[in-house]
Design a protein around this motif. Sequence first.
Motif, PDB file in Angstrom:
ATOM      1  N   ILE A  31     -20.574 -18.335  22.292  1.00 44.58           N
ATOM      2  CA  ILE A  31     -20.920 -19.376  23.257  1.00 44.58           C
ATOM      3  C   ILE A  31     -21.632 -18.766  24.455  1.00 44.58           C
ATOM      4  O   ILE A  31     -21.512 -17.568  24.732  1.00 44.58           O
ATOM      5  N   GLN A  32     -22.339 -19.646  25.160  1.00 41.64           N
ATOM      6  CA  GLN A  32     -23.069 -19.234  26.353  1.00 41.64           C
ATOM      7  C   GLN A  32     -23.140 -20.450  27.271  1.00 41.64           C
ATOM      8  O   GLN A  32     -23.429 -21.558  26.809  1.00 41.64           O
ATOM      9  N   ALA A  33     -22.868 -20.252  28.551  1.00 39.41           N
ATOM     10  CA  ALA A  33     -22.958 -21.361  29.492  1.00 39.41           C
ATOM     11  C   ALA A  33     -24.417 -21.716  29.724  1.00 39.41           C
ATOM     12  O   ALA A  33     -25.271 -20.831  29.848  1.00 39.41           O
ATOM     13  N   TYR A  41     -20.367 -14.960  24.975  1.00 38.28           N
ATOM     14  CA  TYR A  41     -18.958 -14.701  24.688  1.00 38.28           C
ATOM     15  C   TYR A  41     -18.668 -14.924  23.211  1.00 38.28           C
ATOM     16  O   TYR A  41     -19.205 -15.832  22.597  1.00 38.28           O
ATOM     17  N   LYS A  48     -12.180 -16.453  25.138  1.00 38.16           N
ATOM     18  CA  LYS A  48     -13.574 -16.050  25.202  1.00 38.16           C
ATOM     19  C   LYS A  48     -13.607 -14.576  25.597  1.00 38.16           C
ATOM     20  O   LYS A  48     -12.873 -14.134  26.467  1.00 38.16           O
ATOM     21  N   TRP A  50     -16.313 -11.596  26.611  1.00 40.66           N
ATOM     22  CA  TRP A  50     -17.673 -11.284  26.998  1.00 40.66           C
ATOM     23  C   TRP A  50     -18.222 -10.157  26.129  1.00 40.66           C
ATOM     24  O   TRP A  50     -17.601  -9.099  25.998  1.00 40.66           O
ATOM     25  N   GLN A  72     -20.222 -25.478  32.094  1.00 41.02           N
ATOM     26  CA  GLN A  72     -19.291 -24.613  32.833  1.00 41.02           C
ATOM     27  C   GLN A  72     -17.834 -25.066  32.674  1.00 41.02           C
ATOM     28  O   GLN A  72     -16.932 -24.237  32.586  1.00 41.02           O
ATOM     29  N   LEU A  75     -16.647 -23.728  29.423  1.00 39.71           N
ATOM     30  CA  LEU A  75     -16.539 -22.264  29.510  1.00 39.71           C
ATOM     31  C   LEU A  75     -15.250 -21.863  30.214  1.00 39.71           C
ATOM     32  O   LEU A  75     -14.508 -21.001  29.745  1.00 39.71           O
ATOM     33  N   TYR A  76     -14.952 -22.505  31.341  1.00 41.17           N
ATOM     34  CA  TYR A  76     -13.759 -22.157  32.115  1.00 41.17           C
ATOM     35  C   TYR A  76     -12.467 -22.595  31.433  1.00 41.17           C
ATOM     36  O   TYR A  76     -11.389 -22.122  31.782  1.00 41.17           O
ATOM     37  N   TYR A  78     -11.655 -21.954  28.376  1.00 40.89           N
ATOM     38  CA  TYR A  78     -11.190 -20.883  27.488  1.00 40.89           C
ATOM     39  C   TYR A  78     -10.589 -19.754  28.322  1.00 40.89           C
ATOM     40  O   TYR A  78     -11.219 -19.274  29.256  1.00 40.89           O
ATOM     41  N   GLN A  80      -9.770 -15.994  29.425  1.00 43.18           N
ATOM     42  CA  GLN A  80     -10.589 -14.786  29.347  1.00 43.18           C
ATOM     43  C   GLN A  80      -9.855 -13.701  28.557  1.00 43.18           C
ATOM     44  O   GLN A  80      -8.729 -13.354  28.892  1.00 43.18           O
TER      45      GLN A  80
END
Length: 85
Positions: A31-33, A41, A48, A50, A72, A75-76, A78, A80
Amino acid sequence: AAVLRSYGNTWDQVKIVPQSALDAHETVRAIQAEGNAAMVYLLENGEKRWIKNTAAFARLGLAWNKVAQINQTELYAYPQGSPIE
């Protein structure tokens, strides 16, 4: 619920589909924002991770045309995980 709403959807729009319909689609691995081409990621075990460089991206067998663009909020959502070098 926040991710669903972040794409302009509501719960009444959710449809139940057979597993075979889901199986017809590839599982997203990377994935990518939107608007952030610098960070890609790997999705692994609900986290996720990186991917820090192109060598790691290639080693994972990923393809740029298979990287899913997400917002976003998603993304947030998931947690880290540890970065991949």
